[in-house]
Design an enzyme around this catalytic site. Structure first.
Site, PDB file in Angstrom:
ATOM      1  N   ASP A  11      -5.006  66.914  -7.965  1.00  0.00           N
ATOM      2  CA  ASP A  11      -4.638  66.351  -9.271  1.00  0.00           C
ATOM      3  C   ASP A  11      -5.756  66.553 -10.289  1.00  0.00           C
ATOM      4  O   ASP A  11      -5.494  66.842 -11.467  1.00  0.00           O
ATOM      5  CB  ASP A  11      -4.324  64.866  -9.129  1.00  0.00           C
ATOM      6  N   THR A  34      -7.979  63.132  -1.562  1.00  0.00           N
ATOM      7  CA  THR A  34      -6.726  62.577  -2.079  1.00  0.00           C
ATOM      8  C   THR A  34      -6.401  63.070  -3.484  1.00  0.00           C
ATOM      9  O   THR A  34      -5.280  63.471  -3.768  1.00  0.00           O
ATOM     10  CB  THR A  34      -6.776  61.039  -2.096  1.00  0.00           C
TER      11      THR A  34
END
Length: 294
Positions: free
Chosen positions: A241, A237
């Site tokens: 990032d 997930t």
């Protein structure tokens, strides 16, 4: 870069992630039983700010949240990670939320309700990046705010990084103010490919390919491939990032982009081995251990 600039400023989204573990995504009209995966702080902006701070750079995050308990959770996450939180609390909109389906093979599917993120305006963004050596933004908040942050950062002498995720045609107009563009293969294709991105002003494009590593495209130079670190993923997930946040941190610390990308790959690998979009396991030491193993 001006000697008076320091650290990383991230402008972007902050969400509360609600994770459900499932073997596969549900079909239309189907109710699928899953396992509660937990509640985590997320949003591309927040994730990247946390990763930057945990990678060793002084970091500030600029975003908009609601006046609710979810916002308190997000602010604690930022503070605990060492991020200076410049959060405006909306009088009307709730904090953004992301519903994450974590699949058994480590991949994920995500649905995001923007909430207060949709209120981030150019004034918020420009104030949030003042004094930063590196400005990092994504596209989960209004394009006008992102563009304003990048232009102001460029004018002040900062290194500007745009993670064009999710892909949005407005990104093409921002590229003259972008020093480093980060896109995955899907985003790159949706925006017209490497040549179109460079023609629009992106002199440096970092193309991420998950387990396939990354490729650095610079105008006038041959592409440079950097291999991913071999791992057994638990939850991807927040891996992308973490990559962006660690890249910003390394550039703020004066690393050449080739070395910064290796550190960024290591940060993504650390996060992918843990549940949730952020993890305290990410640290300069954890990154150094992986880099030394190559």
């Amino acid at each position: 870069m001006s000697d008076t600039l320091a650290g990383v400023a991230v402008v972007g989204s902050a969400n509360l992630d609600l994770v459900v573990e499932v073997a596969r995504p549900p079909r239309v009209g189907e109710t699928l039983l899953g396992r509660a995966g937990g509640r985590f702080s997320g949003g591309k902006g927040l994730n990247q700010a946390v990763a930057s701070a945990r990678s060793g750079a002084p970091t500030r995050f600029c975003g908009v949240v609601g006046r609710d308990e979810a916002a308190d959770v997000l602010e604690r996450t930022l503070t605990d990670a060492g991020v200076v939180a410049a959060l405006r609390r909306s009088a009307e909109a709730p904090t953004g939320v992301a519903h994450v389906l974590a699949l058994d093979d480590g991949d994920n599917s995500i649905v995001v309700a923007a909430g207060a993120n949709a209120e981030l305006d150019p004034e918020d963004a420009v104030a949030g990046i003042a004094g930063a050596a590196v400005v990092l933004a994504q596209l989960e908040v209004p394009a006008a705010g992102v563009a304003a942050a990048l232009r102001a950062g460029r004018a002040a002498g900062a290194v500007t990084i745009l993670n064009a995720a999710p892909a949005h045609e407005a990104a093409l107009g921002m590229l003259p103010a972008v020093d480093v563009l980060v896109v995955n293969e899907t985003e790159c294709a949706e925006l017209g490919g490497i040549d179109r991105l460079q023609d629009a002003g992106a002199g440096t494009v970092v193309l991420t390919r998950g387990a396939g590593g990354v490729t650095l495209h610079r105008r006038g130079l041959d592409p440079l491939a950097i291999a991913a670190f071999p791992i057994e993923p638990v939850d991807t997930t927040g891996a992308g990032d973490a990559f962006c946040g660690a890249l910003a941190a390394a550039l703020a610390q004066g690393e050449p982009i080739e070395d910064a990308l290796v550190r960024a790959c290591a940060a993504g690998a650390v996060v992918a081995q843990h549940r949730g979009a952020t993890t305290p396991a990410l640290s300069p030491e954890a990154i150094a251990v992986l880099v030394a193993s190559r």
